[in-house]
Structure formats: structure tokens, C-alpha cells
Design a protein around this motif. Structure first.
Motif, short mmCIF file in Angstrom:
data_model
loop_
_atom_site.label_atom_id
_atom_site.label_comp_id
_atom_site.label_asym_id
_atom_site.label_seq_id
_atom_site.Cartn_x
_atom_site.Cartn_y
_atom_site.Cartn_z
N THR A 1 -7.02 -9.10 -1.16
CA THR A 1 -6.06 -9.19 -0.06
C THR A 1 -5.02 -10.24 -0.43
OG1 THR A 1 -7.40 -10.86 1.06
CG2 THR A 1 -7.75 -8.56 1.72
N THR A 2 -3.96 -10.28 0.36
CA THR A 2 -3.01 -11.38 0.23
C THR A 2 -3.21 -12.32 1.42
OG1 THR A 2 -1.34 -10.06 1.38
CG2 THR A 2 -1.32 -9.99 -1.01
N CYS A 3 -2.60 -13.47 1.36
CA CYS A 3 -2.76 -14.47 2.41
C CYS A 3 -1.38 -14.86 2.93
CB CYS A 3 -3.49 -15.69 1.85
SG CYS A 3 -3.81 -16.99 3.07
N LYS A 4 -1.14 -14.67 4.22
CA LYS A 4 0.13 -14.99 4.82
C LYS A 4 -0.09 -15.88 6.04
CE LYS A 4 2.49 -10.76 3.30
NZ LYS A 4 3.24 -9.56 3.73
N GLU A 5 0.41 -17.10 5.96
CA GLU A 5 0.31 -18.07 7.06
C GLU A 5 -1.14 -18.24 7.52
OE1 GLU A 5 3.02 -16.73 10.05
OE2 GLU A 5 4.78 -17.18 8.84
N GLY A 6 -2.05 -18.31 6.55
CA GLY A 6 -3.45 -18.58 6.86
C GLY A 6 -4.26 -17.38 7.29
N LYS A 7 -3.64 -16.20 7.32
CA LYS A 7 -4.37 -14.99 7.72
C LYS A 7 -4.35 -13.97 6.59
CE LYS A 7 -3.86 -15.23 12.74
NZ LYS A 7 -5.32 -15.26 12.96
N TYR A 8 -5.42 -13.18 6.53
CA TYR A 8 -5.53 -12.16 5.50
C TYR A 8 -4.56 -11.01 5.78
CZ TYR A 8 -9.58 -14.62 3.78
OH TYR A 8 -10.41 -15.58 3.25
N ALA A 9 -3.95 -10.50 4.72
CA ALA A 9 -2.94 -9.45 4.86
C ALA A 9 -3.23 -8.32 3.87
CB ALA A 9 -1.54 -10.02 4.61
N VAL A 10 -2.50 -7.24 4.01
CA VAL A 10 -2.71 -6.05 3.18
C VAL A 10 -2.56 -6.40 1.70
CG1 VAL A 10 -1.83 -3.73 2.66
CG2 VAL A 10 -1.88 -4.55 5.03
N PRO A 11 -3.46 -5.92 0.86
CA PRO A 11 -3.37 -6.22 -0.58
C PRO A 11 -2.04 -5.76 -1.16
CG PRO A 11 -5.47 -5.19 -0.04
CD PRO A 11 -4.62 -5.07 1.17
N SER A 12 -1.61 -6.46 -2.18
CA SER A 12 -0.35 -6.09 -2.82
C SER A 12 -0.56 -5.12 -3.98
CB SER A 12 0.35 -7.35 -3.34
OG SER A 12 -0.48 -8.04 -4.26
N ASP A 13 -1.80 -4.97 -4.44
CA ASP A 13 -2.08 -4.12 -5.61
C ASP A 13 -2.63 -2.76 -5.17
OD1 ASP A 13 -4.45 -5.23 -4.62
OD2 ASP A 13 -5.45 -5.13 -6.57
N LEU A 14 -1.86 -2.06 -4.37
CA LEU A 14 -2.33 -0.78 -3.82
C LEU A 14 -1.73 0.42 -4.54
CD1 LEU A 14 -2.22 -1.35 0.04
CD2 LEU A 14 -4.25 -1.09 -1.38
N GLU A 15 -2.53 1.41 -4.68
CA GLU A 15 -2.09 2.72 -5.20
C GLU A 15 -1.47 3.49 -4.03
OE1 GLU A 15 -4.64 6.71 -6.03
OE2 GLU A 15 -5.20 4.96 -7.23
N ALA A 16 -0.21 3.89 -4.15
CA ALA A 16 0.48 4.66 -3.11
C ALA A 16 0.23 4.07 -1.72
CB ALA A 16 0.03 6.12 -3.14
N PRO A 17 0.80 2.89 -1.42
CA PRO A 17 0.53 2.20 -0.15
C PRO A 17 0.76 3.05 1.09
CG PRO A 17 1.78 0.80 -1.64
CD PRO A 17 1.76 2.16 -2.26
N GLU A 18 1.72 3.96 1.03
CA GLU A 18 2.04 4.76 2.22
C GLU A 18 0.88 5.66 2.65
OE1 GLU A 18 3.10 7.08 -1.40
OE2 GLU A 18 3.41 5.02 -0.72
N GLY A 19 -0.04 5.95 1.74
CA GLY A 19 -1.16 6.82 2.09
C GLY A 19 -2.46 6.08 2.33
N LEU A 20 -2.37 4.74 2.43
CA LEU A 20 -3.59 3.93 2.54
C LEU A 20 -4.44 4.29 3.75
CD1 LEU A 20 -5.39 1.55 1.68
CD2 LEU A 20 -3.88 0.05 3.01
N GLU A 21 -3.84 4.33 4.92
CA GLU A 21 -4.63 4.57 6.14
C GLU A 21 -5.31 5.94 6.11
OE1 GLU A 21 -5.52 2.37 8.05
OE2 GLU A 21 -3.98 0.82 8.11
N ALA A 22 -4.63 6.93 5.59
CA ALA A 22 -5.22 8.27 5.50
C ALA A 22 -6.41 8.28 4.53
CB ALA A 22 -4.18 9.29 5.06
N ARG A 23 -6.25 7.57 3.41
CA ARG A 23 -7.35 7.51 2.44
C ARG A 23 -8.54 6.76 3.02
NH1 ARG A 23 -3.01 6.24 -1.02
NH2 ARG A 23 -3.67 4.05 -1.19
N ARG A 24 -8.28 5.68 3.73
CA ARG A 24 -9.37 4.93 4.35
C ARG A 24 -10.10 5.78 5.38
NH1 ARG A 24 -9.67 -0.63 3.76
NH2 ARG A 24 -10.65 -0.83 5.81
N ALA A 25 -9.35 6.48 6.19
CA ALA A 25 -9.97 7.32 7.22
C ALA A 25 -10.83 8.42 6.60
CB ALA A 25 -8.90 7.93 8.12
#
Length: 226
Positions: free
Chosen positions: A176-200
């Protein structure tokens, strides 16, 4: 379901049937008996994997609970030292799981239980042996498609191997990445636009929920130096 209700249900499930109910014909009982005997024949495998899983979870939970509220600079140093102890145990678990697989094959859901199969992947995921992780990943791919392993467990191990191999992760379960002390979406993603569909598709929770769990579990994050 509360513990009392669970115990009652299990008691009823193992109590003799009374009240004049018809005895099931042998052809109906045969597959049930065969299933139970199959599980019993793998009792040592189920018990061994369950025990390793409990140790794995207990060690990591203990570390997180003991370090969560430490100052960031101290927390990182303490967790690094604690990680040496955990790594040693992970190596022992890896060797034991290798022996189990060599003797009995991978623990399929239908032959053990969903929890047993998931715990075996957890142990592999925490292994420091990348060659072993690749081997398990190849075993899991067809099993996940056949629902003999949980798809979400395959997804987590896929991402772990990809991250180690410095390839983009597919499901966003590891880095993951870290933004202002909170965990954020990883920057090393394959086709980020399809992430939620792949997770589901793999039975993983939405990314926002996953990140909220990380924030609660680990506390304030520390950005990794570039």
C-alpha cells in the motif's frame, strides 16, 4: 450465532434421532459416512495446519497489540526485532507444510475444510521461501477455479509473489502507499481501473473497506522512503 447456540446446534447434529423418524436407507447414509471417514483419515493434517495457523496468528497479533501505540520511530525498530522471531517460526512452518504436501497433497476444501485450506495458504503467504510460494500458487490456480481453494486466498498469494518478483500486483492485497498517516491504494497496480471488479470477482472486500481495516489494525502508517 452466539457460542451457546452453536453448541446446541452441534449437540443436536450429533444426537440420535428419535420420535419415530424413518431410518435413512443405506444408499443415503453411505456418502455421509464416506465423507466423515475421509475427514477422519486426514485428522492429523487438519490438526497440524490448524495448530500452525493459531501460532501464526497469535504471534502477529501479539506483536501488533504490543507495538501499535508506540512512537513511530520506536515502533519500526521494535517490530524489526520482533520480525526476526516471527521469521524463524515461519521457516519452521514452511518446512512442516512442505512435508504435509509431499505426503498428502494440498489440503482441498472438500477433503479437509475451508478453514484448513485457507490456513495452509496463510502459512505459505508468510513463508520466506519464494520458490515454495510459486509452487503453491501453481497448485492453487486450478483449485481456486474448482472452489477447492478460496479464490481470495489465491489472490493474496498471487499479489505476494508478484510483489516479490517486482511485478504489478493484480488485486491490491499486499503493498500500500501511505498518505497523511493513513493507508492508501497501492501504486504498483496492474490496470488500476479494473481493480474493484477484480477484487469482487475473487471475493475480496472493496478497497476502501480493506484500507480502513489496515488503519484500525496497524495504526498510523509511515511512508516508505523512495
Amino acid at each position: 450465532m452466539n457460542p451457546t447456540a452453536i453448541l446446541t446446534a452441534l449437540t443436536l447434529a450429533t444426537s440420535p434421532v428419535s420420535g419415530g423418524a424413518e431410518t435413512p436407507p443405506p444408499e443415503a447414509a453411505a456418502p455421509v459416512i464416506a465423507k466423515l471417514k475421509g475427514v477422519a483419515s486426514r485428522a492429523s493434517v487438519i490438526e497440524a495446519i490448524a495448530g500452525m495457523g493459531e501460532v501464526d496468528r497469535a504471534m502477529r497479533t501479539s506483536m501488533l497489540e504490543a507495538t501499535r501505540d508506540l512512537a513511530l520511530e520506536i515502533r519500526a525498530k521494535v517490530q524489526a526485532q520482533a520480525g526476526v522471531v516471527i521469521d524463524e517460526q515461519d521457516r519452521a512452518h514452511t518446512e512442516r507444510l512442505k512435508s504435509i504436501i509431499a505426503a498428502h497433497g494440498w489440503p482441498k476444501i472438500s477433503e479437509t475444510s475451508e478453514r484448513t485450506a485457507a490456513t495452509a495458504v496463510l502459512i505459505a503467504n508468510h513463508s520466506g521461501d519464494i520458490d515454495f510460494q510459486r509452487k503453491v500458487l501453481s497448485l492453487l490456480e486450478p483449485l481456486a477455479k474448482a472452489r477447492e481453494a478460496r479464490p481470495e486466498d489465491y489472490a493474496r498469494l498471487y499479489d505476494r509473489v508478484a510483489t516479490i518478483d517486482r511485478r504489478p500486483q493484480r488485486y491490491g492485497t499486499q503493498g500500500t502507499t501511505c498518505k497523511e498517516g493513513k493507508y492508501a491504494v497501492p501504486s504498483d497496480l496492474e490496470a488500476p481501473e479494473g481493480l474493484e471488479a477484480r477484487r469482487a470477482a475473487m471475493g475480496l472486500q472493496p478497497m476502501a473497506e480493506y484500507l480502513a481495516v489496515l488503519d484500525k489494525m496497524y495504526g498510523v502508517c509511515v511512508p516508505h522512503p523512495h
